[in-house]
Motif scaffolding. Sequence first.
Motif, short mmCIF file in Angstrom:
data_model
loop_
_atom_site.label_atom_id
_atom_site.label_comp_id
_atom_site.label_asym_id
_atom_site.label_seq_id
_atom_site.Cartn_x
_atom_site.Cartn_y
_atom_site.Cartn_z
N MET A 97 5.24 -28.48 -20.66
CA MET A 97 4.64 -29.39 -21.65
C MET A 97 4.19 -28.45 -22.84
SD MET A 97 2.76 -32.55 -19.87
CE MET A 97 2.04 -33.21 -21.48
N ASP A 98 4.09 -26.97 -22.48
CA ASP A 98 3.44 -25.93 -23.09
C ASP A 98 4.71 -25.28 -23.96
OD1 ASP A 98 1.48 -23.19 -22.47
OD2 ASP A 98 2.08 -24.23 -24.27
N ALA A 99 5.01 -25.85 -25.18
CA ALA A 99 6.16 -25.34 -25.94
C ALA A 99 5.85 -23.93 -26.50
CB ALA A 99 6.37 -26.22 -27.11
N GLU A 100 4.48 -23.25 -26.38
CA GLU A 100 4.48 -22.00 -27.01
C GLU A 100 4.25 -20.98 -26.04
OE1 GLU A 100 0.72 -21.98 -29.08
OE2 GLU A 100 1.25 -23.39 -30.56
N ALA A 101 4.54 -21.50 -24.66
CA ALA A 101 4.65 -20.46 -23.59
C ALA A 101 6.00 -19.52 -23.66
CB ALA A 101 4.57 -21.26 -22.20
N ARG A 102 5.82 -18.43 -23.27
CA ARG A 102 6.95 -17.44 -23.42
C ARG A 102 6.69 -16.55 -22.23
NH1 ARG A 102 5.85 -12.50 -24.80
NH2 ARG A 102 4.23 -12.06 -26.04
N PRO A 103 7.98 -16.11 -21.69
CA PRO A 103 7.66 -14.85 -20.70
C PRO A 103 7.23 -13.71 -21.17
CG PRO A 103 9.70 -16.07 -20.60
CD PRO A 103 9.25 -16.54 -21.72
N ALA A 104 6.81 -12.85 -20.49
CA ALA A 104 6.11 -11.38 -20.93
C ALA A 104 7.44 -10.64 -21.44
CB ALA A 104 5.58 -10.90 -19.80
N SER A 105 7.30 -9.99 -22.37
CA SER A 105 8.36 -9.29 -22.97
C SER A 105 8.35 -7.75 -22.54
CB SER A 105 8.35 -9.16 -24.43
OG SER A 105 7.08 -8.43 -24.93
N PHE A 106 9.38 -7.07 -22.89
CA PHE A 106 9.73 -5.58 -22.59
C PHE A 106 8.45 -4.87 -23.24
CE2 PHE A 106 10.91 -1.39 -23.78
CZ PHE A 106 11.76 -1.11 -22.99
N ARG A 107 7.98 -5.40 -24.30
CA ARG A 107 6.92 -4.49 -24.90
C ARG A 107 5.57 -4.98 -24.17
NH1 ARG A 107 2.46 -6.05 -27.75
NH2 ARG A 107 3.38 -8.23 -27.82
N ASP A 108 5.39 -6.02 -23.64
CA ASP A 108 4.32 -6.35 -22.73
C ASP A 108 4.41 -5.57 -21.57
OD1 ASP A 108 3.52 -8.55 -24.43
OD2 ASP A 108 4.75 -9.84 -23.48
N GLY A 109 5.45 -5.13 -21.06
CA GLY A 109 5.48 -4.49 -19.85
C GLY A 109 5.14 -2.88 -20.11
N VAL A 110 5.55 -2.49 -21.35
CA VAL A 110 5.25 -0.82 -21.66
C VAL A 110 3.63 -0.94 -22.18
CG1 VAL A 110 5.60 0.66 -23.48
CG2 VAL A 110 7.37 -0.52 -22.67
N MET A 111 3.37 -1.89 -22.69
CA MET A 111 1.61 -1.95 -23.03
C MET A 111 0.83 -1.94 -21.73
SD MET A 111 1.75 -1.29 -26.18
CE MET A 111 -0.08 -1.73 -26.64
N LEU A 112 1.18 -2.86 -20.73
CA LEU A 112 0.47 -2.81 -19.78
C LEU A 112 0.38 -1.59 -18.87
CD1 LEU A 112 -0.91 -5.28 -17.88
CD2 LEU A 112 1.05 -5.37 -16.68
N LEU A 113 1.43 -0.86 -18.86
CA LEU A 113 1.51 0.33 -18.25
C LEU A 113 0.58 1.50 -19.04
CD1 LEU A 113 2.50 3.46 -18.01
CD2 LEU A 113 2.01 2.19 -15.79
N LEU A 114 0.79 1.36 -20.46
CA LEU A 114 0.29 2.55 -21.23
C LEU A 114 -1.37 2.34 -21.20
CD1 LEU A 114 2.94 2.76 -24.14
CD2 LEU A 114 2.60 4.42 -22.07
N LEU A 115 -1.80 1.11 -21.36
CA LEU A 115 -3.25 1.04 -21.31
C LEU A 115 -4.03 0.52 -19.86
CD1 LEU A 115 -3.03 -1.78 -24.44
CD2 LEU A 115 -3.30 0.66 -24.53
N ASN A 116 -3.36 1.23 -18.92
CA ASN A 116 -3.84 1.02 -17.64
C ASN A 116 -4.40 2.44 -17.24
OD1 ASN A 116 -4.60 0.35 -15.21
ND2 ASN A 116 -2.72 -0.20 -14.61
#
Length: 198
Positions: A97-116
């Motif tokens: 029911m959540d139309a705005e939901a989207r899987p994490a993107s390539f950029r999300d993966g990069v940012m998660l590492l760079l900001l950890n």
Amino acid sequence: MVETAIALVLFLFPLAYSPGPGNLFFAANGARFGVWATLPASLGYHLATWSVTAAIGFGFLRTLESAPVVFVMLKLAGALYVLWIASGLLRAGVQDMDAEARPASFRDGVMLLLLNPKAYVIIALMFTQFLSVPGVNRTLLVLGITTLFTLNNLLAFTVWTLMGARLGAVFARAGSARALNMGFGLILGAVAVWMLLM
């Protein structure tokens, strides 16, 4: 060299498989969107992992140590990024029911590492323990350690993604997808607070 690789895997095992921002991020995405949908974020995270690890192995960390404010900024930015991910899960409705939901993107993966910043500390610690192997070319050693570290992380995150997807399937059948999203959101929120305090 084989002995070093075995010792490195044993050293990394508890670090890679214990709950942390990366593992929980991929578990949550696996639960919500399935394993295949996490592949772009996983590719981004692990390409960034390989690049940052190689850079640290070749001395980049010494440059960062001369500006300790960089680590403070990374810690703050990383915690805020994980909080942002957590807030998205907390606001999420039932999956279908959540139309705005989207899987994490390539950029999300990069940012998660760079900001950890925890990743930078683990990588630096790893190199202090395993970079002094006599009789091995230093460049090859850095590249070998970097590749083994990245592959080990990829395996750990895949395991967490699979567990998350399995959990997501169980909760979807039970009609409790919102509870699962809320649970992962609260856990990631706690991880973000822990990142700020460490």
